[in-house]
Every structure is written in C-alpha cells, then in structure tokens.
Design a protein around this motif. Structure first.
Motif, PDB file in Angstrom:
ATOM      1  N   PHE B  11       2.140  -7.034  -8.576  1.00  0.00           N
ATOM      2  CA  PHE B  11       1.565  -5.957  -9.372  1.00  0.00           C
ATOM      3  C   PHE B  11       0.054  -5.908  -9.282  1.00  0.00           C
ATOM      4  CE2 PHE B  11       5.646  -5.805 -11.957  1.00  0.00           C
ATOM      5  CZ  PHE B  11       6.121  -4.769 -11.180  1.00  0.00           C
ATOM      6  N   CYS B  12      -0.581  -6.879  -8.620  1.00  0.00           N
ATOM      7  CA  CYS B  12      -1.945  -6.668  -8.129  1.00  0.00           C
ATOM      8  C   CYS B  12      -2.043  -7.490  -6.856  1.00  0.00           C
ATOM      9  CB  CYS B  12      -3.013  -7.048  -9.146  1.00  0.00           C
ATOM     10  SG  CYS B  12      -3.351  -8.798  -9.273  1.00  0.00           S
ATOM     11  N   SER B  13      -3.142  -7.412  -6.125  1.00  0.00           N
ATOM     12  CA  SER B  13      -3.152  -8.044  -4.815  1.00  0.00           C
ATOM     13  C   SER B  13      -3.555  -9.510  -4.867  1.00  0.00           C
ATOM     14  CB  SER B  13      -4.074  -7.275  -3.878  1.00  0.00           C
ATOM     15  OG  SER B  13      -5.346  -7.211  -4.430  1.00  0.00           O
ATOM     16  N   LEU B  14      -3.592 -10.099  -6.069  1.00  0.00           N
ATOM     17  CA  LEU B  14      -3.905 -11.523  -6.164  1.00  0.00           C
ATOM     18  C   LEU B  14      -2.720 -12.368  -5.695  1.00  0.00           C
ATOM     19  CD1 LEU B  14      -5.942 -13.619  -7.138  1.00  0.00           C
ATOM     20  CD2 LEU B  14      -5.075 -13.366  -9.417  1.00  0.00           C
ATOM     21  N   GLY B  15      -1.508 -11.979  -6.072  1.00  0.00           N
ATOM     22  CA  GLY B  15      -0.313 -12.674  -5.592  1.00  0.00           C
ATOM     23  C   GLY B  15       0.001 -13.954  -6.336  1.00  0.00           C
ATOM     24  N   ASP B 391      -6.590 -11.626   0.083  1.00  0.00           N
ATOM     25  CA  ASP B 391      -7.374 -12.487   0.961  1.00  0.00           C
ATOM     26  C   ASP B 391      -6.848 -12.480   2.392  1.00  0.00           C
ATOM     27  OD1 ASP B 391      -5.070 -13.764   0.444  1.00  0.00           O
ATOM     28  OD2 ASP B 391      -5.931 -15.701  -0.083  1.00  0.00           O
ATOM     29  N   GLY B 392      -5.973 -11.532   2.716  1.00  0.00           N
ATOM     30  CA  GLY B 392      -5.487 -11.395   4.074  1.00  0.00           C
ATOM     31  C   GLY B 392      -4.321 -12.297   4.421  1.00  0.00           C
ATOM     32  N   SER B 393      -3.905 -13.162   3.490  1.00  0.00           N
ATOM     33  CA  SER B 393      -2.778 -14.039   3.793  1.00  0.00           C
ATOM     34  C   SER B 393      -1.468 -13.263   3.650  1.00  0.00           C
ATOM     35  CB  SER B 393      -2.777 -15.236   2.839  1.00  0.00           C
ATOM     36  OG  SER B 393      -2.672 -14.785   1.512  1.00  0.00           O
ATOM     37  N   VAL B 394      -0.494 -13.634   4.484  1.00  0.00           N
ATOM     38  CA  VAL B 394       0.800 -12.953   4.468  1.00  0.00           C
ATOM     39  C   VAL B 394       1.816 -13.871   3.798  1.00  0.00           C
ATOM     40  CG1 VAL B 394       2.605 -11.895   5.871  1.00  0.00           C
ATOM     41  CG2 VAL B 394       0.223 -11.740   6.575  1.00  0.00           C
ATOM     42  N   VAL B 395       2.486 -13.368   2.754  1.00  0.00           N
ATOM     43  CA  VAL B 395       3.515 -14.179   2.090  1.00  0.00           C
ATOM     44  C   VAL B 395       4.878 -13.574   2.354  1.00  0.00           C
ATOM     45  CG1 VAL B 395       2.124 -15.143   0.235  1.00  0.00           C
ATOM     46  CG2 VAL B 395       3.157 -12.903  -0.059  1.00  0.00           C
TER      47      VAL B 395
END
Lengths: 161, 488
Positions: B11-15, B391-395
C-alpha cells in the motif's frame, strides 16, 4: 513485576497505527482512544494507565470493571451494559464511548498475546518506537515518558502560523 | 492448527513485512513480522488493510455482466471477442499501481498484438509526474537503500513522508537521537507529522519547493566551484519566503555532512513534481556520499513504469489517458485492477458512455450495465508474483491465502492471449525487461533551472489526513479509512 505500556512523547509521530492495530485485534472495536491537541496539529494515543485506585471500577453499577490480582483493570464482556458511567468517571478521558456496540471499550493489554509471550498490539505495531512495554518501577519515574516534553511545547509555541 | 504466513504490504512503496495467522487455509488474524529488516514488525494503519482485503465481505467471487453472473470461460471469451471488435486506437488499457511486474509485462504483450497504444499505469498523478523527473539523467546520483536512511548524518526531506510511510519514523528517530549534530531538514509549507522531527523546518511558500532546491544546488555548486548557476538568491528567497541565510546554512549543512539521504514524497499540491524529482538527483550527485529516494503512494509504481517504458515505447501517459476519456476518443476500456469512475467521479458519465468496459476489481463497482464486464481480481496476497519497491529492489511474494473464485491479471491476460500460464518463463522475461533499468533521458540542467526560476507561490493548501491515499477507489472500502475520514 507487572509490565505496563508507556508513551514517549518525543518519539510519537501521530500515525494512529496503535489505534488501528487495536481495532483490528478486537473485532473492530478500538479500545485505545486518541486525543487531539489543537485540531489538525497533533494526535497522541490515550492508553489506559491501569490505575492504582481506578475510578472506573468505583463508578461501574454492574461490577463489570474489576481490578485483577496482577494490577490490571479488566472489563467483563458479559456484565457490561454500555451505560457509559466509566466514561464519565475516568479522570484521563481514556475510556471513550462506543454507541455502535453497546459495550464500553476498555484496554485489556491484549491478554491473548501476553499469554504467548508477545507484547500488546499497540506496542508491537508502533512505527516510531514511542510506545514501549516496560516493567513498572516505582522508585524511578521517568517523567519524560508521561509529561509533554520540550519538543512538543517548542513545536506548538515557537512556530509561526 | 495455527500457522504464521509472511508477505509484503504494497500500500506504499516502502514494502513492509506483514504476517498473517492462518488456520485451515483461512486467514484469521493479522500478525507482525518482527524479522523483516524494513519495518521490524511495525505496521501503519494502511498496513492493516491487508488483513481486511483478504476477508472483506464485499470481495467479488464471480464474473458478472451487468447483474448477470457468468462463468469464467464465458467472461473471457466475451472479453476476447469484444476487444477485437473495436479499432485499436479506440481501445484503452489501464493498469492499477499495485499490479505486479508480470501483469505489466503481459499487458504490454497484449497491447503489441492488438496494436493498442493507449496503455498507461494509473496511480497518484503526482507520483507519475515525479517518475518523469526520475528518468532525467544526472551524473553521480545513486538510489538509496532503506538502511541508508537510518545511517545518514543528514536527511533532507521534501514533503510529508510520515503521512505516506509512517514506518520510516523509526529511522528518522535513529538519525535524530543517534548522534549529536545530526540534521533533519524538512521542506514543507505546512506543519506536518514529519516537521515534528525536523531540526530545521524550511517552511516555504506553497509550490516553491523546486525553486528552493534549485537555490540549494546553486549554493553547493558554487561552493565546489562547479560552474556558475544563473539564479539570484535574494530574488528567489523572496519568492520562497525563507531568508537567504537560512537557505545558505541549510545547503552548507547538508553538503558538509559525511553521509546523507534526500527523501521525496510526491504530492499533488506541489507545483512541479518532475523538477523536484530531478533536482534531488542533481543534489545527490553534486554533494559527496549522498543518495536519494522517492516514496510513491503505491507499491509498484516504479516497476510498472520501467516495464511500460522499456517494452512499449510509444505508450501514453496517465493524464493523457484521462484527457482522451474526457474527450470521448475511446470506445472500449480495459481497467486492470482500478475503477477509474470511482477514483474520478467527474469522469463517471464519460466512462458510462463507453461502448464496452471490462474491469478486474476486488470489490463491487458502481458500474452496472450490459456493456460492463466485471472480473473478480486476486490480490497480491493471493498470488506469487514480483513487485519493484521504492529502492529498486524486486520482491517476490508467496500466496498467503487461496484464491476464492478470483484470478490475477496475469491469468486473465494469458487467457486472452490463448497461452498457458508458464510462470517461470514469464518471470524470467519480466526480469530481463526490468534489468534494462529506467531509461535515462538526457536533459540540460540549465534549462530545468530556468524553468524553476519561473515558479511563483500558490495558495496555501490545508493539511491532509494521515490516511490520505491519493484518489483511489480501492481504499474507500476499508473500515479504518471510513473511520478516519468520517465516511459511511
């Protein structure tokens, strides 16, 4: 020694996660109140202090509020009729009325989680680390934990507008 | 048997990490993932929506045309036929901003096969504007990791980041109380949740954030003797509403700190989000050992746009899509995961006039018509797809609960393309598309600084509620959102 919830006002960011966690953990009935200091300026959690001489217990006409052996004040789900006497009695304004459920919300310190060795939901979810679950130590009272601290005051007095 | 299953909140890009207690395949309660290195078990109010999303009583379970319930095969056949009936130029595809990377990849494939160019990712308009600036190349700029924020000595925060991602407050406190002399500078016209933590609150006139950053670039580049920048500090400071010496001090403080991070929360009340997004890159490149990061209001804004830009070069932008709907240029619309008519009530009449609409959505929509096909959508917690965070990381997420009657966008598009869902192959291809990275456009910094000089102050906009979530239809169904916004 019993453990209680403490609030460090220096750290709180007013995000209301504690209240959300409380509501989602107690069948959508938030047991944790919120106080507003100046509308739109700050919101802080109002957690139950589990008083030594609880006014809510004395005010309850149906003996629904009772002080337990471990020092916590618990509300019986079955005896409570939602008369809001404790809402009026509470000197801190912590107990807030809930007209939807006809039962008064009262912090139970998440006894289901304490049994598993976890901390209450509000403390676990706190995003800034402002709420902590610590042992009661009567000898040392850290006033910064319960009084409005310098940051709060400077924020409200010193800023323009 | 109670099991604890872990996933990620989008729900936000912090993850942040979330955990759920499941028993017999059903999710019974929300729990906290204490081992997650991003949030250490904390969750914001929006993080709790994840639980409600799984158990919401209004979740769709069957496809329907108008009020008639139909089977999945019938619905997909109809969708395939109807999409081909229209001219490619009059068909639009929109992708919700919490769609997965795989969804976006397959959607671009579908668009290529059908020849559709009206494809866009939806989201907060400010986020998409900020992404445009993120694409402009700046020398030496490096994207920060979440850990870098807590380890910084100086933070420069543009906007009210704690309204968007309150979980960052732990790291802000880490900076503030970690070492004497640490600086947190907040640029925000309002007193906000973030400005509580500021050591310096740069209270600019609304709309002049980009100009303030341009002034800071001037100060730092002249200190480093890296060329002359044509900005009059005194004139700028009058527009910004902050004294010159305060701007000078803030810029010098930030430049002299041994490590630092610039955090940006795009906001629709800002004048030029693209310029701000570009200037923070320039600042991070100019000053030694500094990094930048932008937090978007939805999980996969970055990944979706990277894939759309990489795979479908001539796709249109979100504002352009809204314009085309408003002008009536479109006849059919495929909305994957987002109901635009609920997000934009002013567009509702236009959308109702379209000849064919297909929506894959979590909840019932207001659109009930013979020309409307509604498909129940599986959420990110019910699939095993990948997402790109701030931060550009893919989960890659694992399923927490089984899909009940719903399907993911990936499966819907794959059925349209008449292909088997070979998840591994698609994931591999998606990864290759992502690895190309954000396309970097060359821009002239002097032109951009000149654009910043033309900025004038706007009217004051009141503070937003903590649960502000953009103009999105998804969150309006949630209990806590209704409580805080006094809806329903």
């Amino acid at each position: 020694m019993a453990k209680r919830v403490y609030l460090n006002l220096d750290l709180c960011c007013g995000c209301r996660s504690c209240a959300a966690a409380c509501a989602y953990g107690h069948h959508i009935q938030s047991l944790l109140g919120h106080s507003k200091i100046e509308v739109q300026e700050a919101e802080l959690p109002l957690h139950c202090l589990q008083c030594e001489q609880p006014a809510c217990v004395e005010a309850c006409p149906n003996e629904a509020m009772q002080k337990q052996e471990d020092g916590t004040v618990q509300r019986s789900h079955f005896k409570c009729v939602g008369c809001n006497s404790c809402v009026v009695a509470c000197p801190f304004g912590v107990i807030q009325p809930n007209q939807d459920k006809h039962i008064v919300p009262k912090c139970d310190l998440c006894i289901d989680r304490l049994g598993e060795g976890e901390v209450p939901r509000c403390v676990q979810t706190c995003t800034s680390g402002a709420l902590t679950f610590e042992e009661v130590d009567e000898q040392v009272v850290d006033e910064s934990k319960n009084l409005a601290s310098v940051r709060m005051l400077s924020n409200f007095i010193g800023r323009r507008r | 048997m109670v099991e604890k299953k872990k996933s990620i909140c989008l729900f936000c890009s912090l993850g942040c990490g979330v955990a759920f207690r499941t028993s017999g395949g059903h999710v019974t309660a929300i729990d906290y993932d204490k081992e997650n290195p991003i949030n250490f078990g904390s969750l914001c109010p929006r993080g709790h929506y994840n639980f409600e999303l799984l158990n919401h009583p209004q979740r769709l379970v069957e496809p329907q045309i108008g009020q008639r319930k139909v089977s999945w095969s019938e619905a997909l056949t109809l969708l395939g036929h109807r999409l081909k009936e229209f001219e490619p130029d009059s068909v639009g595809i929109v992708l919700s901003s919490i769609s997965s990377n795989e969804d976006a990849y397959l959607a671009t494939k579908l668009a290529k096969i059908l020849g559709i160019k009206n494809v866009c990712a939806v989201g907060d308009p400010a986020d998409l504007e900020a992404y445009q600036g993120y694409k402009w190349g700046a020398a030496g700029a490096e994207l920060a990791k979440i850990e870098d924020i807590g380890n910084s000595e100086a933070l420069l925060i543009i906007g009210d980041i704690l309204t968007r991602s309150p979980v960052l407050s732990k790291r802000l406190n880490q900076v503030k109380y970690g070492k004497r002399g640490n600086k947190i500078m907040v640029i925000d016209p309002n007193k906000s949740h973030t400005s509580w933590f500021a050591t310096t609150h740069l209270m600019n006139q609304p709309g002049t954030e980009a100009l303030l950053l341009a002034a800071m670039i001037k100060v730092i580049s002249e200190e480093k003797k890296k060329g002359k920048i044509d900005i009059n500090l005194e004139k700028a400071s009058k527009t910004i509403g902050i004294p010159t010496e305060v701007i000078l001090k803030a810029a010098k403080d930030f430049n002299s700190a041994s490590s630092g991070t610039i955090i940006f929360a795009p906001n629709t009340t800002y004048e030029r989000n693209d310029l701000i997004s570009y200037f923070i890159k320039v600042l991070a490149g100019l000053s030694p050992n500094k990094k930048f990061i932008t937090f978007y209001s939805f999980g996969n804004t970055l990944g979706l746009n990277i894939i759309l830009d990489g795979m479908l070069e001539d796709h249109i932008s979100y504002p352009e899509m809204l314009r085309r709907i408003e002008k009536g240029q479109l006849k059919a619309l495929l909305m994957l995961g987002e109901d635009l008519s609920a997000s934009y009530p002013e567009l509702e009449r236009r959308i109702k006039n379209l000849k064919f609409i297909a929506i894959s959505n979590y909840f019932e929509t207001g659109l009930v018509d013979e020309a409307v096909l509604v498909l129940p959508l599986a959420s990110h917690l019910e699939g095993s797809l990948s997402y790109t965070l701030a931060d550009g990381s893919v989960v890659k997420l694992g399923p927490v609960a089984p899909k009940v009657g719903a399907r993911s966008n990936l499966e819907i598009i794959a059925a349209l393309l008449n292909m088997e869902v070979e998840l591994e192959k698609i994931s591999q291809e998606t990864k290759e598309a992502l690895d190309k990275g954000t396309p970097q456009e060359k821009v002239n910094i002097k032109e951009k600084l000149a654009e910043a000089k033309e900025i004038v102050a706007k009217e004051q906009v009141p503070l937003l509620n903590i649960t502000h979530f953009g103009n999105n239809s998804l969150v309006r169904n949630f209990y806590w959102f209704k409580v805080n916004n006094r809806i329903g």
